[in-house]
Design a protein around this motif. Structure first.
Motif, PDB file in Angstrom:
ATOM      1  N   SER A 107     -10.505  -2.261  -0.404  1.00 20.43           N
ATOM      2  CA  SER A 107     -10.438  -1.234  -1.449  1.00 20.43           C
ATOM      3  C   SER A 107     -11.486  -0.155  -1.205  1.00 20.43           C
ATOM      4  CB  SER A 107     -10.650  -1.873  -2.830  1.00 20.43           C
ATOM      5  OG  SER A 107      -9.611  -2.769  -3.137  1.00 20.43           O
ATOM      6  N   SER A 136      -5.623   0.071  -6.789  1.00 25.73           N
ATOM      7  CA  SER A 136      -4.784   1.043  -6.078  1.00 25.73           C
ATOM      8  C   SER A 136      -3.441   1.272  -6.754  1.00 25.73           C
ATOM      9  CB  SER A 136      -4.567   0.581  -4.633  1.00 25.73           C
ATOM     10  OG  SER A 136      -3.958  -0.699  -4.614  1.00 25.73           O
ATOM     11  N   THR A 140      -1.594   4.878  -7.732  1.00 28.40           N
ATOM     12  CA  THR A 140      -0.290   5.150  -7.115  1.00 28.40           C
ATOM     13  C   THR A 140       0.757   5.495  -8.160  1.00 28.40           C
ATOM     14  OG1 THR A 140      -0.796   3.634  -5.297  1.00 28.40           O
ATOM     15  CG2 THR A 140       1.516   4.205  -5.645  1.00 28.40           C
ATOM     16  N   LYS A 184      -4.241   3.178   6.279  1.00 30.55           N
ATOM     17  CA  LYS A 184      -4.129   2.667   4.916  1.00 30.55           C
ATOM     18  C   LYS A 184      -3.005   1.653   4.777  1.00 30.55           C
ATOM     19  CE  LYS A 184      -4.056   4.263   0.119  1.00 30.55           C
ATOM     20  NZ  LYS A 184      -4.039   5.464  -0.768  1.00 30.55           N
TER      21      LYS A 184
END
Length: 361
Positions: free
Chosen positions: A16, A93, A97, A207
């Protein structure tokens, strides 16, 4: 906490940190009210729901601890998992997103995620201690209850105070969450400037596979926790699982219902000639609504692994508690995914309407 579980937790938060892109967060500093509201709602308001969850668990299970759901009610581990899930910060995340997919302010979302998860390392142990001090979290096992049915509330409260050490929980969260997250972020910045040929190494280009590493680690942690309570999980009937899924949906709907009025009143989208949907939230409102209504799974599993066995009554119940964290997490992703898609479609229609010149008659 087993060393293997701790290792995979450290991997998750190191990844992260490696993928944490904070440059855009500077543009979100001006959104003071959405940011402040989000922090308060995530860390101070939503954890209050855990009191209701634990009170409901106490009332439903009565004096029985290791309930196998033979009577159709949920086992105690499910209630502990839901209460821990309510006490942790917002998603990492996945929250950012969803905000980006819904055409919200991703920079503000990122800032909310970073700040609340950093503060959550301190705040979450305090909430866990509060549940314990209220004599809601600690459970004694069946043998203890049958052999000594006259055990007093004061004695149980003493057990809870001694076995739930908020300082130890804080230190463990610092070592397994905040330190790896910070180390990953520092490593990201170092790698960004030390390309072998003079170029920069941008972790954003890696990523995808880093996300796979994080997802695999999370799956392994869930598997390790659930496997401990495999027999207990198999013993659950369909009604027990259905109740858990329903509570996971209800929990997320409750957070949406608590936060939506504030967001829609104070963070509405500005009215334009092409838009008549004045009730839609602004970009900042979308970020606030999503993140104040979501909870993070990795931190929930971390907290569960750090709680003493007395909180569950048995180690098997710890595995069921992990399941109770996974279910509402999946529910919130599906529900908010649908909302994000709707918002994105509405914004696309309005952009097209604004770009299309009015027909002349």
């Amino acid at each position: 906490m087993p060393w293997a579980s701790k290792l995979f937790i450290i991997i998750i938060f190191t990844v992260s940190g490696l993928t944490l892109h904070t440059a855009e967060a500077k543009a979100a500093v001006r959104a003071i009210w959405p940011f402040g509201f989000s922090v308060v709602s995530i860390l101070a308001v939503s954890p209050l729901l855990a009191f209701l969850i634990l009170l409901g668990g106490r009332a439903a299970s009565g004096a029985t601890t290791n309930n196998s759901s033979g009577n159709g009610s949920m086992p105690w581990g499910f209630y502990v998992g839901l209460s821990v899930f309510a006490s942790v910060p917002t998603t990492l995340s996945s929250g950012v997103t969803l905000v980006a997919n819904g055409k919200g302010n991703a920079a503000l979302a990122l800032m909310i995620v970073v700040v609340t998860n950093a503060l959550g390392v301190i705040v979450t142990p305090l909430w866990i201690q509060a549940y314990s001090a209220a004599n809601l979290l600690i459970r004694t096992n069946n043998n203890q209850q049958t052999s000594s049915t006259t055990t007093t509330t004061a004695e149980e409260a003493t057990i809870s105070t001694s076995q739930l050490d908020s300082t130890s929980l804080l230190i463990n969260l610092l070592l397994t969450v905040l330190v790896p997250l910070t180390a990953g972020k520092i490593l990201r910045e170092l790698l960004h400037c030390v390309g072998g040929d003079g170029s920069c190494i941008d972790m954003q280009t890696h990523k995808r596979w880093l996300g796979h590493v994080s997802s695999l680690s999370l799956i392994i942690i869930v598997w390790m926790n659930v496997s401990v309570g495999e027999e207990q999980l198999k013993a659950q009937n369909g009604k027990s699982i259905s109740i858990l899924v329903s509570l996971g949906i209800l929990f997320h709907l409750t957070l949406l219902a608590l936060n939506a009025p504030v967001v829609l009143v104070t963070m509405r989208k500005q009215h334009t000639t092409a838009s008549r949907r004045w009730w839609l939230p602004s970009k900042e409102g979308k970020a606030a609504l999503f993140l104040t209504s979501q909870k993070t799974l990795p931190v929930s599993l971390t907290v569960l692994s750090l709680l003493p066995s007395a909180a569950f009554g048995s180690e098997e119940q710890r595995g069921l508690a992990a399941v109770a964290c996974v279910v509402p997490h999946v529910c919130q992703l599906f529900m908010d995914g649908a909302i994000a898609s709707y918002w994105a479609g509405v914004d696309a229609d309005e952009e097209q309407a604004e770009a299309t010149p009015a027909e002349e008659f």
